[in-house]
Scaffold this motif. Structure first.
Motif, PDB file in Angstrom:
ATOM      1  N   GLY A 198       0.437  -1.016   0.294  1.00 58.22           N
ATOM      2  CA  GLY A 198      -0.396  -0.013  -0.365  1.00 58.22           C
ATOM      3  C   GLY A 198       0.533   1.271  -0.052  1.00 58.22           C
ATOM      4  N   LYS A 199       2.354   1.016  -0.183  1.00 61.62           N
ATOM      5  CA  LYS A 199       2.887   2.423   0.402  1.00 61.62           C
ATOM      6  C   LYS A 199       3.205   3.308  -1.209  1.00 61.62           C
ATOM      7  CE  LYS A 199       5.546   0.671   4.057  1.00 61.62           C
ATOM      8  NZ  LYS A 199       6.638   0.659   4.828  1.00 61.62           N
ATOM      9  N   ASP A 200       3.179   2.322  -1.787  1.00 64.24           N
ATOM     10  CA  ASP A 200       3.561   2.201  -3.507  1.00 64.24           C
ATOM     11  C   ASP A 200       2.074   2.068  -4.568  1.00 64.24           C
ATOM     12  OD1 ASP A 200       6.535   2.759  -3.185  1.00 64.24           O
ATOM     13  OD2 ASP A 200       6.102   0.731  -2.171  1.00 64.24           O
ATOM     14  N   LEU A 201       1.380   0.690  -4.128  1.00 61.86           N
ATOM     15  CA  LEU A 201       0.151   0.899  -4.719  1.00 61.86           C
ATOM     16  C   LEU A 201      -0.786   0.992  -4.588  1.00 61.86           C
ATOM     17  CD1 LEU A 201       1.372  -3.051  -5.876  1.00 61.86           C
ATOM     18  CD2 LEU A 201       2.168  -1.038  -7.049  1.00 61.86           C
ATOM     19  N   ARG A 202      -2.448   1.032  -5.619  1.00 65.74           N
ATOM     20  CA  ARG A 202      -3.371   1.682  -5.050  1.00 65.74           C
ATOM     21  C   ARG A 202      -3.887  -0.066  -4.546  1.00 65.74           C
ATOM     22  NH1 ARG A 202      -7.668   4.871  -7.060  1.00 65.74           N
ATOM     23  NH2 ARG A 202      -9.958   3.729  -6.479  1.00 65.74           N
ATOM     24  N   LEU A 203      -4.385   0.653  -3.298  1.00 66.00           N
ATOM     25  CA  LEU A 203      -5.056  -0.562  -2.855  1.00 66.00           C
ATOM     26  C   LEU A 203      -6.541  -0.607  -3.409  1.00 66.00           C
ATOM     27  CD1 LEU A 203      -3.275  -0.640   0.366  1.00 66.00           C
ATOM     28  CD2 LEU A 203      -2.959  -2.291  -1.482  1.00 66.00           C
ATOM     29  N   LEU A 204      -7.301  -1.852  -3.212  1.00 67.20           N
ATOM     30  CA  LEU A 204      -9.220  -1.603  -3.354  1.00 67.20           C
ATOM     31  C   LEU A 204      -9.483  -1.517  -1.492  1.00 67.20           C
ATOM     32  CD1 LEU A 204     -11.287  -3.231  -4.192  1.00 67.20           C
ATOM     33  CD2 LEU A 204     -10.712  -5.270  -3.333  1.00 67.20           C
ATOM     34  N   ASP A 205     -10.549  -1.189  -2.047  1.00 66.82           N
ATOM     35  CA  ASP A 205     -11.047  -0.760  -0.868  1.00 66.82           C
ATOM     36  C   ASP A 205     -11.488  -1.794   0.267  1.00 66.82           C
ATOM     37  OD1 ASP A 205     -11.788   2.120  -1.206  1.00 66.82           O
ATOM     38  OD2 ASP A 205     -13.838   1.384  -1.718  1.00 66.82           O
ATOM     39  N   ASN A 206     -10.959  -1.933   1.777  1.00 61.91           N
ATOM     40  CA  ASN A 206     -10.783  -3.498   2.463  1.00 61.91           C
ATOM     41  C   ASN A 206     -10.498  -4.001   1.873  1.00 61.91           C
ATOM     42  OD1 ASN A 206     -11.545  -5.179   4.365  1.00 61.91           O
ATOM     43  ND2 ASN A 206     -13.758  -5.892   3.185  1.00 61.91           N
ATOM     44  N   PRO A 207      -8.848  -3.802   1.668  1.00 56.31           N
ATOM     45  CA  PRO A 207      -7.905  -5.003   1.129  1.00 56.31           C
ATOM     46  C   PRO A 207      -7.664  -6.459   1.521  1.00 56.31           C
ATOM     47  CG  PRO A 207      -6.865  -3.254   1.970  1.00 56.31           C
ATOM     48  CD  PRO A 207      -8.330  -2.717   1.937  1.00 56.31           C
ATOM     49  N   MET A 208      -7.954  -6.791   2.554  1.00 57.33           N
ATOM     50  CA  MET A 208      -7.558  -7.810   3.259  1.00 57.33           C
ATOM     51  C   MET A 208      -8.663  -8.545   3.382  1.00 57.33           C
ATOM     52  SD  MET A 208      -4.615  -6.730   5.667  1.00 57.33           S
ATOM     53  CE  MET A 208      -5.356  -5.530   6.548  1.00 57.33           C
ATOM     54  N   ARG A 209      -9.498  -9.886   2.765  1.00 58.45           N
ATOM     55  CA  ARG A 209     -10.579  -9.879   2.728  1.00 58.45           C
ATOM     56  C   ARG A 209     -10.492 -11.949   3.222  1.00 58.45           C
ATOM     57  NH1 ARG A 209     -14.966  -7.153  -0.381  1.00 58.45           N
ATOM     58  NH2 ARG A 209     -14.316  -4.598  -0.745  1.00 58.45           N
ATOM     59  N   ALA A 210     -11.322 -13.007   2.661  1.00 56.93           N
ATOM     60  CA  ALA A 210     -11.291 -14.017   3.412  1.00 56.93           C
ATOM     61  C   ALA A 210     -12.222 -14.599   1.836  1.00 56.93           C
ATOM     62  CB  ALA A 210     -10.972 -14.330   4.913  1.00 56.93           C
ATOM     63  N   ALA A 211     -12.281 -16.186   1.782  1.00 58.42           N
ATOM     64  CA  ALA A 211     -13.200 -17.063   1.178  1.00 58.42           C
ATOM     65  C   ALA A 211     -12.540 -17.786   1.328  1.00 58.42           C
ATOM     66  CB  ALA A 211     -13.259 -16.189   0.084  1.00 58.42           C
ATOM     67  N   ASN A 212     -13.722 -18.807   0.340  1.00 62.79           N
ATOM     68  CA  ASN A 212     -13.043 -20.323   1.025  1.00 62.79           C
ATOM     69  C   ASN A 212     -13.125 -20.666  -0.457  1.00 62.79           C
ATOM     70  OD1 ASN A 212     -12.698 -23.219   1.072  1.00 62.79           O
ATOM     71  ND2 ASN A 212     -15.367 -23.641   0.447  1.00 62.79           N
ATOM     72  N   PHE A 213     -11.268 -20.285  -0.872  1.00 65.69           N
ATOM     73  CA  PHE A 213     -10.768 -20.356  -2.294  1.00 65.69           C
ATOM     74  C   PHE A 213      -9.677 -21.953  -2.463  1.00 65.69           C
ATOM     75  CE2 PHE A 213     -10.206 -16.256  -1.970  1.00 65.69           C
ATOM     76  CZ  PHE A 213     -11.046 -15.490  -3.314  1.00 65.69           C
ATOM     77  N   ALA A 214     -10.114 -22.953  -3.557  1.00 65.93           N
ATOM     78  CA  ALA A 214      -9.612 -23.894  -3.589  1.00 65.93           C
ATOM     79  C   ALA A 214      -8.090 -23.549  -3.389  1.00 65.93           C
ATOM     80  CB  ALA A 214      -9.670 -24.481  -3.941  1.00 65.93           C
ATOM     81  N   VAL A 215      -7.532 -22.928  -3.835  1.00 66.23           N
ATOM     82  CA  VAL A 215      -5.959 -23.238  -4.225  1.00 66.23           C
ATOM     83  C   VAL A 215      -5.462 -22.857  -3.038  1.00 66.23           C
ATOM     84  CG1 VAL A 215      -6.276 -20.598  -5.260  1.00 66.23           C
ATOM     85  CG2 VAL A 215      -4.614 -22.864  -6.233  1.00 66.23           C
ATOM     86  N   LEU A 216      -6.289 -22.620  -1.860  1.00 67.31           N
ATOM     87  CA  LEU A 216      -5.721 -21.924  -0.999  1.00 67.31           C
ATOM     88  C   LEU A 216      -5.586 -23.017   0.412  1.00 67.31           C
ATOM     89  CD1 LEU A 216      -6.636 -18.410  -0.456  1.00 67.31           C
ATOM     90  CD2 LEU A 216      -4.610 -18.708  -1.492  1.00 67.31           C
ATOM     91  N   LYS A 217      -5.811 -24.549  -0.216  1.00 67.09           N
ATOM     92  CA  LYS A 217      -6.319 -25.338   1.104  1.00 67.09           C
ATOM     93  C   LYS A 217      -4.916 -26.379   1.154  1.00 67.09           C
ATOM     94  CE  LYS A 217     -11.009 -25.195  -0.015  1.00 67.09           C
ATOM     95  NZ  LYS A 217     -12.060 -25.779  -0.237  1.00 67.09           N
ATOM     96  N   ALA A 218      -3.551 -25.993   0.889  1.00 68.31           N
ATOM     97  CA  ALA A 218      -2.432 -26.642   1.087  1.00 68.31           C
ATOM     98  C   ALA A 218      -2.126 -26.820   2.662  1.00 68.31           C
ATOM     99  CB  ALA A 218      -1.239 -26.201   1.173  1.00 68.31           C
ATOM    100  N   PRO A 219      -2.710 -28.050   3.080  1.00 72.89           N
ATOM    101  CA  PRO A 219      -2.523 -27.490   4.653  1.00 72.89           C
ATOM    102  C   PRO A 219      -1.283 -26.974   5.693  1.00 72.89           C
ATOM    103  CG  PRO A 219      -2.658 -29.858   4.081  1.00 72.89           C
ATOM    104  CD  PRO A 219      -3.117 -29.153   3.184  1.00 72.89           C
ATOM    105  N   GLU A 220      -0.473 -27.275   5.225  1.00 68.49           N
ATOM    106  CA  GLU A 220       0.927 -26.864   5.897  1.00 68.49           C
ATOM    107  C   GLU A 220       1.389 -26.099   5.538  1.00 68.49           C
ATOM    108  OE1 GLU A 220       2.520 -29.448   2.570  1.00 68.49           O
ATOM    109  OE2 GLU A 220       0.326 -29.131   3.880  1.00 68.49           O
ATOM    110  N   ILE A 221       1.059 -24.908   4.551  1.00 70.86           N
ATOM    111  CA  ILE A 221       1.368 -23.942   4.282  1.00 70.86           C
ATOM    112  C   ILE A 221       0.595 -23.050   4.255  1.00 70.86           C
ATOM    113  CG2 ILE A 221       2.597 -22.897   1.939  1.00 70.86           C
ATOM    114  CD1 ILE A 221       2.689 -26.217   0.929  1.00 70.86           C
ATOM    115  N   PRO A 222       1.632 -21.837   4.481  1.00 71.40           N
ATOM    116  CA  PRO A 222       0.671 -20.005   4.435  1.00 71.40           C
ATOM    117  C   PRO A 222       0.175 -20.138   3.122  1.00 71.40           C
ATOM    118  CG  PRO A 222       2.627 -20.283   6.417  1.00 71.40           C
ATOM    119  CD  PRO A 222       2.481 -21.833   5.514  1.00 71.40           C
ATOM    120  N   SER A 223      -0.370 -19.509   3.089  1.00 69.52           N
ATOM    121  CA  SER A 223      -0.965 -19.542   1.255  1.00 69.52           C
ATOM    122  C   SER A 223      -1.766 -18.154   0.948  1.00 69.52           C
ATOM    123  CB  SER A 223      -1.842 -20.785   0.320  1.00 69.52           C
ATOM    124  OG  SER A 223      -0.761 -21.921   1.325  1.00 69.52           O
TER     125      SER A 223
END
Length: 267
Positions: A198-223
């Motif tokens: 956010g110091k250099d790029l434009r951010l979406l309003d409320n830029p930190m969100r969460a949802a049930n993304f299948a691609v983020l489901k590696a159980p032991e890896i921060p994603s």
């Protein structure tokens, strides 16, 4: 330092609104560390969204998401491995279709310390623009994030994937993801990347969100899934179709990812 240690230490990083100081290693701990073999470089797996028969979002000027994401991911990987001396790998290095689970599997095979999926989708609202980041949650933070996850999770249908056959696997992974180590580390990564970018790029309003993304489901890896912008917005498309602007986005992402995985207490 192995992934388990990384996840354990991530719990000491305060999220926004939390108080407290980061712990200082003791001299005894430092002496012990000096006798150990040098740790392997941190491994960041970058996942350029879409590819092959799946173009992803297409802007009003014909800009294809799959090309934007691959270009940015390649440059982030180059900067991480060169300038920042970190391990970096891509789930795809060319224009090919990958199943969502295959992307997750490649991150696990690489023993990733952090998985970053890069996108430039169409937003539910054409006025929406700017960078944003998403973590996994069975319950979406809002309708906007839910809509993005639903669209992203549907891409496997292009490859004729049988969702019913995967149902049990996905259920088991979701159960594993209740482990607070991985979840917390993902939240730390999301916050750190967004705050720094956010110091250099434009951010979406409320830029930190969460949802049930299948691609983020590696159980032991921060994603984390990063939306670099939205091709449904004319101004964002203008930026993302410009190679020079994409280099800027990649430089900022590489800087923030490197800062995250190398600073105390993660180092």
């Amino acid at each position: 330092m192995d992934r388990r240690r990384f996840l354990q230490l991530s719990l000491t990083v305060p999220l926004a609104g939390a108080a407290g100081l980061l712990p200082v290693p003791s001299l005894a701990a430092g002496a012990k560390a000096a006798n150990r073999p040098a740790p392997r470089p941190r491994m960041i797996v970058l996942d350029p969204g879409h590819g092959g028969i799946d173009p992803g979002a297409i802007g009003t000027r014909g800009t294809q998401e799959k090309e934007v994401t691959l270009d940015i991911a390649r440059e982030v990987a180059r900067l991480l491995s060169g300038r920042h001396r970190l391990g970096a790998a891509l789930t795809r290095s060319d224009d090919r279709f990958l199943e969502l689970q295959e992307r997750v599997d490649r991150a696990r095979e690489a023993r990733a310390d952090l998985f970053v999926s890069i996108h430039a989708d169409s937003a539910p609202n054409r006025e929406a623009r700017g960078l944003s980041a998403y973590t996994l949650s069975e319950k979406s933070s809002d309708a906007f994030a839910a809509s993005l996850a639903q669209r992203e999770n549907a891409v496997d249908r292009l490859g004729g994937i049988d969702f019913k056959a995967q149902k049990r696997v996905v259920k088991d992974i979701l159960l594993d993801l209740t482990a607070r180590h991985t979840k917390h580390a993902s939240l730390v990564a999301r916050q750190s990347i967004v705050k720094g970018a956010g110091k250099d790029l434009r951010l979406l309003d409320n830029p930190m969100r969460a949802a049930n993304f299948a691609v983020l489901k590696a159980p032991e890896i921060p994603s984390v899934l990063i939306e670099t912008g939205f091709l449904s917005n004319k101004l964002d498309e203008e930026i993302l179709r410009d190679p020079k602007a994409r280099r800027t986005v990649a430089r900022v992402l590489a800087r923030e990812i490197a800062s995250l995985v190398t600073r105390a207490p993660f180092a």
